[in-house]
Design an enzyme around this catalytic site. Structure first.
Site, short mmCIF file in Angstrom:
data_model
loop_
_atom_site.label_atom_id
_atom_site.label_comp_id
_atom_site.label_asym_id
_atom_site.label_seq_id
_atom_site.Cartn_x
_atom_site.Cartn_y
_atom_site.Cartn_z
N LYS A 39 -39.72 -20.70 33.55
CA LYS A 39 -38.58 -19.87 33.61
C LYS A 39 -39.45 -19.06 33.50
O LYS A 39 -40.66 -18.81 32.67
CB LYS A 39 -38.14 -20.46 32.82
CG LYS A 39 -38.19 -20.69 31.09
CD LYS A 39 -37.20 -21.02 30.44
CE LYS A 39 -38.07 -21.30 29.19
NZ LYS A 39 -36.77 -22.61 27.95
N ARG A 137 -26.64 -25.10 20.33
CA ARG A 137 -27.14 -24.30 21.59
C ARG A 137 -25.88 -24.87 22.79
O ARG A 137 -24.87 -24.53 22.72
CB ARG A 137 -28.12 -24.33 22.16
CG ARG A 137 -28.65 -22.63 22.31
CD ARG A 137 -30.03 -22.18 22.30
NE ARG A 137 -31.01 -23.10 23.42
CZ ARG A 137 -32.41 -22.97 23.43
NH1 ARG A 137 -33.02 -21.55 23.21
NH2 ARG A 137 -33.08 -23.86 24.37
N TYR A 277 -47.70 10.20 20.51
CA TYR A 277 -46.39 11.41 20.28
C TYR A 277 -45.77 10.71 18.58
O TYR A 277 -46.03 9.81 17.83
CB TYR A 277 -44.86 10.15 21.11
CG TYR A 277 -44.91 10.63 22.13
CD1 TYR A 277 -44.47 11.54 22.64
CD2 TYR A 277 -45.29 9.38 22.90
CE1 TYR A 277 -44.18 11.86 24.18
CE2 TYR A 277 -44.79 9.37 24.40
CZ TYR A 277 -44.34 10.55 25.29
OH TYR A 277 -44.55 10.71 26.16
N MET A 325 -44.74 4.47 27.42
CA MET A 325 -44.55 3.90 28.15
C MET A 325 -45.14 3.45 29.08
O MET A 325 -45.01 1.92 29.18
CB MET A 325 -43.44 4.71 28.98
CG MET A 325 -42.58 3.65 29.99
SD MET A 325 -41.17 4.72 30.75
CE MET A 325 -39.77 4.74 29.32
#
Ligand SMILES: *Cc1c(COP(=O)(O)O)cnc(C)c1O
Length: 385
Positions: A39, A137, A277, A325
């Site tokens: 997964k 869960r 930044y 980013m």
């Protein structure tokens, strides 16, 4: 790499993967199936690439979170058993049945939906019933389980393929009393299911930590996630293992993934200049800095701002200023002859230095699982050896 059209890439090692799988095959009893959990894009390693590695190692069962992951594997031609361990909603049921995907099921309404769809397609659907044993869960137990089993008896086109559960507290401790408590609950519910007339189902409980350190959790199948990628589930798991078996990590698990990039630009700046930044970093001396073309959108955690380090020419170069980013700045003042396009290692080895996912995780305040699972699927995968 010279022909490649990308400036950051993930290398995945076929031989390291094979070694890890061989280690676990050697630990399992004959008749216990080694299923691999792929997964989350195979924990950032690339689901399809890892499925090919697993296929080459003779793996016969894949576990994924969702139907859409399962369908991608089918579309790539994988004929292995595929088990979806996350919840599926009703409108996904048809695709699951048509593609022979095994599903988690522990709700009568969904059960009958599967049964009806399977009937209309002239097929049988294989379900994995999850037992609530203390993780709270997914899963059911007690009266709810009894009611489910009564409904299951009425279903002609549903096969109870397996009964399973999941440990809450193996990774985070060397005290396994809670795991033993969960196993006891599991066994009680299994006896009940047998008394209700069901047999021939598999049982599975263990993920990597239990598979590594706790043999009597293996039952008929083990769901191996992080350890197939050569990463330990936790320090505690590693400690429990070496206390019992007493040998070093080089003999046990080998990390499969390295993450690399190249320098985009090098420049000199003056003492007193700020970087990035928020002007969060100020140089205390005349410095040489390098810009690398990766950032938080690639999965390089913003918490590594002014904290992390990378490898350049086999030496550590600290991250300075805030991670943006798609760009990160590093200080290479003390590393001679650094120039644009030199290779940078974010996770992995260079020279005699190594940056492990665990080290990155510690600096970012998280766990190795999150560091690799959040690597962007945009980053190309390159298979090595
Ligand atoms: C993710 C997952 C695993 C794998 O866990 P690891 O600790 O990575 O081995 C096993 N079982 C289930 C149900 C999971 O969701």
């Amino acid at each position: 790499m010279s022909e490649a059209l990308y400036s950051s890439w993930i290398e995945i090692s076929r031989s390291a993967y094979r070694k890890n799988i061989e280690f676990f095959k050697g630990r399992l009893n004959a008749g216990t199936e080694l299923a691999v959990v792929i997964k989350a894009n195979a924990y950032g390693h690339g689901m399809v690439e890892i499925a090919h590695f697993a296929d080459e190692c003779g793996i016969r069962v894949f576990c994924v979170h969702s139907i859409d992951e399962a369908l991608i594997l089918r579309k790539h031609g994988f004929t292995q058993r595929i088990v979806v361990v996350g919840p599926t909603i009703k409108r996904m049921a048809k695709a699951a049945v048509e593609n022979d995907i095994e599903v988690l099921c522990c709700d009568p309404e969904y059960l009958h939906n599967y049964d009806n769809i399977a009937k209309s397609l002239g097929k049988t659907v294989n379900i994995h019933l999850k037992i609530e044993t203390g993780t709270n869960r997914q899963g059911i137990a007690g009266q709810v389980l009894i009611a489910f089993i009564e409904e299951l008896k009425k279903c002609t086109n549903v096969k109870l393929r397996a009964v399973y559960s999941h440990f809450a507290n193996i990774e985070d401790t060397t005290d396994h009393s809670y795991a033993r408590f969960q196993i006891e609950r599991f066994k009680r519910e299994i006896s009940y299911i047998r008394e209700a007339g069901f047999s021939g189902f598999d049982m599975h409980f263990a993920s990597s930590a239990a598979a590594t350190i706790y043999n009597n959790t293996h039952f008929n199948m083990v769901r191996l996630g992080i350890a197939q990628y050569g990463l330990w589930p936790s320090k505690e798991t590693y400690l429990s293992y070496i206390i019992e078996h007493g040998h070093g990590p080089e003999h046990i698990l080998t990390p499969v993934l390295s993450w690399k990039t190249v320098i985009g630009q090098v420049k000199t700046i003056k003492a007193g200049d700020f970087v990035g930044y928020g002007c969060s970093h100020q140089m205390t001396r005349d410095s040489k800095i390098a810009i690398i073309p990766i950032g938080y959108s690639d999965g390089y955690d913003r918490k590594l701002s002014n904290q992390g380090y990378v490898l350049v020419h086999g030496k550590r170069a600290p991250v300075i200023g805030r991670i943006a980013m798609n760009l990160t700045t590093i200080d290479v003042t003390d590393i001679p002859d650094v120039k644009a396009e030199d290779e940078v290692v974010l996770i992995g080895e260079q020279g005699d230095q190594i940056i492990r996912a665990e080290q990155v995780a510690a600096l970012a305040g998280t766990i190795n699982y999150e560091v690799v699972a959040r690597l962007s699927d945009r980053i190309p995968k390159v298979v090595v050896d």
